[in-house]
Design a protein around this motif. Structure first.
Motif, PDB file in Angstrom:
ATOM      1  N   VAL A 113       0.841  -1.201   0.000  1.00 31.97           N
ATOM      2  CA  VAL A 113       0.000   0.000   0.000  1.00 31.97           C
ATOM      3  C   VAL A 113       0.877   1.251   0.000  1.00 31.97           C
ATOM      4  CG1 VAL A 113      -1.644   1.351   1.353  1.00 31.97           C
ATOM      5  CG2 VAL A 113      -1.963  -1.111   1.116  1.00 31.97           C
ATOM      6  N   ASP A 114       1.899   1.261   0.828  1.00 32.35           N
ATOM      7  CA  ASP A 114       2.772   2.430   0.924  1.00 32.35           C
ATOM      8  C   ASP A 114       3.491   2.676  -0.411  1.00 32.35           C
ATOM      9  OD1 ASP A 114       2.021   2.678   3.559  1.00 32.35           O
ATOM     10  OD2 ASP A 114       3.809   1.675   4.355  1.00 32.35           O
ATOM     11  N   THR A 115       3.969   1.563  -1.032  1.00 27.87           N
ATOM     12  CA  THR A 115       4.659   1.693  -2.330  1.00 27.87           C
ATOM     13  C   THR A 115       3.710   2.202  -3.403  1.00 27.87           C
ATOM     14  OG1 THR A 115       6.189  -0.100  -1.756  1.00 27.87           O
ATOM     15  CG2 THR A 115       5.948   0.449  -4.087  1.00 27.87           C
ATOM     16  N   ALA A 116       2.500   1.614  -3.443  1.00 28.32           N
ATOM     17  CA  ALA A 116       1.514   2.023  -4.453  1.00 28.32           C
ATOM     18  C   ALA A 116       1.104   3.475  -4.258  1.00 28.32           C
ATOM     19  CB  ALA A 116       0.290   1.104  -4.392  1.00 28.32           C
ATOM     20  N   GLU A 117       0.910   3.885  -3.026  1.00 30.39           N
ATOM     21  CA  GLU A 117       0.528   5.281  -2.769  1.00 30.39           C
ATOM     22  C   GLU A 117       1.649   6.236  -3.153  1.00 30.39           C
ATOM     23  OE1 GLU A 117      -0.556   5.252   1.341  1.00 30.39           O
ATOM     24  OE2 GLU A 117      -2.660   4.724   0.937  1.00 30.39           O
ATOM     25  N   GLY A 118       2.920   5.772  -2.988  1.00 35.21           N
ATOM     26  CA  GLY A 118       4.048   6.592  -3.399  1.00 35.21           C
ATOM     27  C   GLY A 118       4.077   6.764  -4.908  1.00 35.21           C
ATOM     28  N   ARG A 119       3.815   5.683  -5.635  1.00 32.55           N
ATOM     29  CA  ARG A 119       3.777   5.750  -7.105  1.00 32.55           C
ATOM     30  C   ARG A 119       2.608   6.619  -7.575  1.00 32.55           C
ATOM     31  NH1 ARG A 119       4.853  -0.665  -8.518  1.00 32.55           N
ATOM     32  NH2 ARG A 119       7.095  -0.683  -7.962  1.00 32.55           N
ATOM     33  N   GLU A 120       1.467   6.485  -6.883  1.00 32.52           N
ATOM     34  CA  GLU A 120       0.322   7.316  -7.255  1.00 32.52           C
ATOM     35  C   GLU A 120       0.638   8.798  -7.054  1.00 32.52           C
ATOM     36  OE1 GLU A 120      -4.424   7.802  -6.139  1.00 32.52           O
ATOM     37  OE2 GLU A 120      -2.973   7.197  -4.620  1.00 32.52           O
ATOM     38  N   LYS A 121       1.306   9.092  -5.971  1.00 28.36           N
ATOM     39  CA  LYS A 121       1.667  10.483  -5.690  1.00 28.36           C
ATOM     40  C   LYS A 121       2.619  11.008  -6.754  1.00 28.36           C
ATOM     41  CE  LYS A 121       3.584  13.430  -2.056  1.00 28.36           C
ATOM     42  NZ  LYS A 121       4.154  13.447  -0.674  1.00 28.36           N
ATOM     43  N   SER A 122       3.567  10.145  -7.138  1.00 29.24           N
ATOM     44  CA  SER A 122       4.529  10.549  -8.170  1.00 29.24           C
ATOM     45  C   SER A 122       3.836  10.727  -9.511  1.00 29.24           C
ATOM     46  CB  SER A 122       5.636   9.495  -8.277  1.00 29.24           C
ATOM     47  OG  SER A 122       6.547   9.835  -9.295  1.00 29.24           O
ATOM     48  N   GLU A 155      -0.349   5.982 -16.735  1.00 32.26           N
ATOM     49  CA  GLU A 155       0.476   5.683 -15.561  1.00 32.26           C
ATOM     50  C   GLU A 155      -0.267   6.015 -14.265  1.00 32.26           C
ATOM     51  OE1 GLU A 155       4.040   7.874 -16.121  1.00 32.26           O
ATOM     52  OE2 GLU A 155       4.941   6.398 -17.495  1.00 32.26           O
ATOM     53  N   LEU A 156      -1.012   7.125 -14.269  1.00 29.82           N
ATOM     54  CA  LEU A 156      -1.786   7.500 -13.076  1.00 29.82           C
ATOM     55  C   LEU A 156      -2.905   6.498 -12.815  1.00 29.82           C
ATOM     56  CD1 LEU A 156      -2.437   9.444 -10.793  1.00 29.82           C
ATOM     57  CD2 LEU A 156      -3.802  10.800 -12.421  1.00 29.82           C
ATOM     58  N   THR A 157      -3.550   6.045 -13.901  1.00 34.96           N
ATOM     59  CA  THR A 157      -4.628   5.061 -13.745  1.00 34.96           C
ATOM     60  C   THR A 157      -4.095   3.759 -13.172  1.00 34.96           C
ATOM     61  OG1 THR A 157      -5.858   6.034 -15.606  1.00 34.96           O
ATOM     62  CG2 THR A 157      -6.410   3.762 -14.961  1.00 34.96           C
ATOM     63  N   LYS A 158      -2.942   3.316 -13.711  1.00 33.37           N
ATOM     64  CA  LYS A 158      -2.332   2.092 -13.216  1.00 33.37           C
ATOM     65  C   LYS A 158      -1.913   2.249 -11.753  1.00 33.37           C
ATOM     66  CE  LYS A 158      -0.577   0.312 -17.634  1.00 33.37           C
ATOM     67  NZ  LYS A 158       0.649  -0.048 -18.403  1.00 33.37           N
ATOM     68  N   ALA A 159      -1.390   3.425 -11.403  1.00 29.91           N
ATOM     69  CA  ALA A 159      -0.947   3.669 -10.021  1.00 29.91           C
ATOM     70  C   ALA A 159      -2.138   3.638  -9.062  1.00 29.91           C
ATOM     71  CB  ALA A 159      -0.223   5.009  -9.924  1.00 29.91           C
ATOM     72  N   ARG A 160      -3.230   4.239  -9.491  1.00 30.69           N
ATOM     73  CA  ARG A 160      -4.422   4.238  -8.648  1.00 30.69           C
ATOM     74  C   ARG A 160      -4.999   2.836  -8.499  1.00 30.69           C
ATOM     75  NH1 ARG A 160      -7.324   9.815 -10.936  1.00 30.69           N
ATOM     76  NH2 ARG A 160      -6.074  11.249  -9.631  1.00 30.69           N
ATOM     77  N   GLN A 161      -4.967   2.054  -9.563  1.00 23.87           N
ATOM     78  CA  GLN A 161      -5.448   0.679  -9.496  1.00 23.87           C
ATOM     79  C   GLN A 161      -4.558  -0.149  -8.568  1.00 23.87           C
ATOM     80  OE1 GLN A 161      -8.309  -0.578 -10.850  1.00 23.87           O
ATOM     81  NE2 GLN A 161      -7.795  -2.367  -9.568  1.00 23.87           N
ATOM     82  N   ALA A 162      -3.255   0.139  -8.613  1.00 17.21           N
ATOM     83  CA  ALA A 162      -2.322  -0.574  -7.731  1.00 17.21           C
ATOM     84  C   ALA A 162      -2.614  -0.255  -6.265  1.00 17.21           C
ATOM     85  CB  ALA A 162      -0.885  -0.196  -8.075  1.00 17.21           C
ATOM     86  N   VAL A 163      -2.982   1.014  -6.000  1.00 19.73           N
ATOM     87  CA  VAL A 163      -3.345   1.390  -4.627  1.00 19.73           C
ATOM     88  C   VAL A 163      -4.600   0.639  -4.199  1.00 19.73           C
ATOM     89  CG1 VAL A 163      -4.187   3.264  -3.167  1.00 19.73           C
ATOM     90  CG2 VAL A 163      -2.261   3.650  -4.696  1.00 19.73           C
ATOM     91  N   ARG A 167      -4.690  -2.033  -1.151  1.00 18.57           N
ATOM     92  CA  ARG A 167      -5.593  -1.843  -0.019  1.00 18.57           C
ATOM     93  C   ARG A 167      -6.550  -3.003   0.124  1.00 18.57           C
ATOM     94  NH1 ARG A 167      -6.985   4.626  -0.812  1.00 18.57           N
ATOM     95  NH2 ARG A 167      -5.029   5.413   0.129  1.00 18.57           N
ATOM     96  N   THR A 168      -7.019  -3.548  -0.988  1.00 19.53           N
ATOM     97  CA  THR A 168      -7.907  -4.711  -0.950  1.00 19.53           C
ATOM     98  C   THR A 168      -7.194  -5.907  -0.328  1.00 19.53           C
ATOM     99  OG1 THR A 168      -9.130  -3.972  -2.908  1.00 19.53           O
ATOM    100  CG2 THR A 168      -9.274  -6.314  -2.338  1.00 19.53           C
ATOM    101  N   GLU A 169      -5.916  -6.076  -0.720  1.00 26.79           N
ATOM    102  CA  GLU A 169      -5.132  -7.181  -0.161  1.00 26.79           C
ATOM    103  C   GLU A 169      -4.960  -7.004   1.352  1.00 26.79           C
ATOM    104  OE1 GLU A 169      -0.659  -9.165  -0.533  1.00 26.79           O
ATOM    105  OE2 GLU A 169      -1.384  -7.781  -2.074  1.00 26.79           O
TER     106      GLU A 169
END
Length: 434
Positions: A113-122, A155-163, A167-169
């Motif tokens: 979650v932390d990694t995905a949120e970091g990518r989403e922020k970037s 890239e933003l869509t993929k980052a948000r999906q990763a978040v 979070r689901t996991e």
């Protein structure tokens, strides 16, 4: 409070200490073995032939009672309880092992979650996203800008999906931890029932409600009698003849019983003795001392009535010409005691009389004061019983205040009123007054 051993879950889904359960299990096993040895020894004594004679016969008759059966049943009960605890120990170990696994999975999921949120922020900070809505005159620039915008958006869509996936996991791990918590609680309740049932019809029966009630009354008899005396004394103020004097005598009799009960307690006697001989004037000493003084003062009206009644009967018999039978003497003493009780009940308290002197309505004011003082005694007496029923209302400050109130009352109004009664009684007994 110990720290949560599963910080990544945020709660403890499998509370319990294996070492505590294991230690208790071992103690129960040892207890069961000790009881088994005692039961075997009793059986050997019952069936042995090495000890003969009347003493041996009498001893074996005593052993033929409930003791062997109770020992056998107690052994069965404790063995079942030990087995249930051993089962719980194994189950708890399994639950905590699963909790540790889930805690590790939660840590891993939180990391994702932390990694995905970091990518989403970037990805959200990509300057190419600002190309949306801009105008270009050159087709090449437009195509280049559109490609860059599409890539940044993707890239933003993929980052948000990763978040969302991360979070689901994580939520799934927490859900499984909650299920583990419920499974643990259900199993714990089941094991608790097994422990309770292990004593059903096996260990010696607990006293029934009547026996338990009588035992409680015996343990708290002093407080109960004190409350009865205080309440009867208060009620006596509201009734005229014949109820008022009767309640006065009831209060005096209850005070006498309270005094006897209090002084029969070796703990009370030791506390008073230590206070006077060793100077240990602690809270227990003052509580006991105030109780003894208050009980003694409460006895005065009854003793005074009886003493004055007997004295009057003796004087009447001495002055009479004819001989009286024992029954007639007792009847005369009883009648004069009753008359004395009525007079004591109707007598004014010297301290109250002094306080209301000059009041607009002295009688009403005196009645209000006497009721307030007796009411305080009834309140402290009732509290003395109530705190033995409801442990939650026990409070050192309240008990100290109750002792202080009783002490003030004994040293003022009770001392004055009952002292006057005692003085009048002494005058009559020694022939200085009639």
């Amino acid at each position: 409070m110990s720290a949560n051993p599963y910080p990544n879950l945020g709660f403890d889904p499998a509370p319990g200490q294996i070492s505590v359960v294991s230690g208790l299990t071992e103690k129960l096993k040892k207890s069961a073995q000790t009881i088994a040895d005692a039961h075997q020894m009793i059986e050997n004594l019952r069936s042995g032939s090495s000890w003969e004679g009347d003493a041996a016969v009498a001893f074996r008759e005593q052993l033929d009672g409930a003791l062997p059966t109770n020992l056998k049943n107690a052994h069965t009960s404790i063995t079942r309880a030990a087995t249930a605890l051993a089962d719980w120990q194994r189950a708890l170990d399994g639950y905590q092992d699963r909790a540790r696994t889930l805690n590790g999975q939660a840590k891993e999921a939180q990391g994702k979650v932390d990694t995905a949120e970091g990518r989403e922020k970037s990805a959200s900070a990509n300057p190419d996203l600002k190309l949306a809505g801009q105008s270009f005159t050159d087709d090449a620039e437009l195509k280049s800008a559109q490609a860059r915008l599409d890539k940044a958006t993707e890239e933003l869509t993929k980052a948000r999906q990763a978040v969302t996936d991360a979070r689901t996991e994580y939520d799934d791990v927490i859900r499984r931890a909650r299920e583990l918590e419920e499974e643990h609680a259900t199993d714990a309740r089941g094991k608790a029932r097994v422990l309770r049932d292990s004593t059903d019809k096996l260990a010696p029966e607990e006293p029934n409600w009547f026996e338990s009630s009588m035992e409680w009354v015996g343990d708290n008899l002093t407080d109960i009698l004190g409350a009865v005396a205080a309440i009867a004394g208060l009620a006596a103020l509201f009734f005229a003849v014949p109820v008022g004097p009767i309640l006065l005598l009831v209060a005096a009799a209850a005070s006498a019983a309270t005094l006897i009960s209090r002084l029969s307690d070796p703990v009370v006697r030791a506390s008073l003795k230590d206070g006077f001989t060793k100077g240990e004037f602690d809270a227990d000493f003052w509580s006991n001392a105030v109780g003894v003084v208050g009980d003694s003062l409460g006895v005065v009206p009854g003793v005074g009535a009886v003493a004055r009644g007997v004295n009057g009967a003796v004087r009447s018999a001495s002055a009479g010409a004819e001989a009286l039978t024992l029954g007639q003497r007792l009847s005369s003493a009883g009648g004069k005691t009753w008359l004395a009780a009525q007079r004591i009940h109707a007598a004014d308290n010297p301290l109250t009389t002094w306080l209301v002197k000059g009041a607009a309505d002295p009688s009403a004011m005196a009645k209000a004061i006497d009721v307030s003082v007796s009411g305080a005694g009834a309140l402290t007496g009732t509290y003395g019983v109530a705190k033995n029923v409801w442990e939650d209302i026990k409070n050192p400050a309240a008990e100290s205040a109750s002792t202080g109130a009783d002490g003030v009352r004994a040293g003022t109004f009770d001392g004055a009123g009952h002292g006057a009664t005692a003085l009048k009684t002494m005058k009559i007994l020694f022939g200085t007054a009639h």
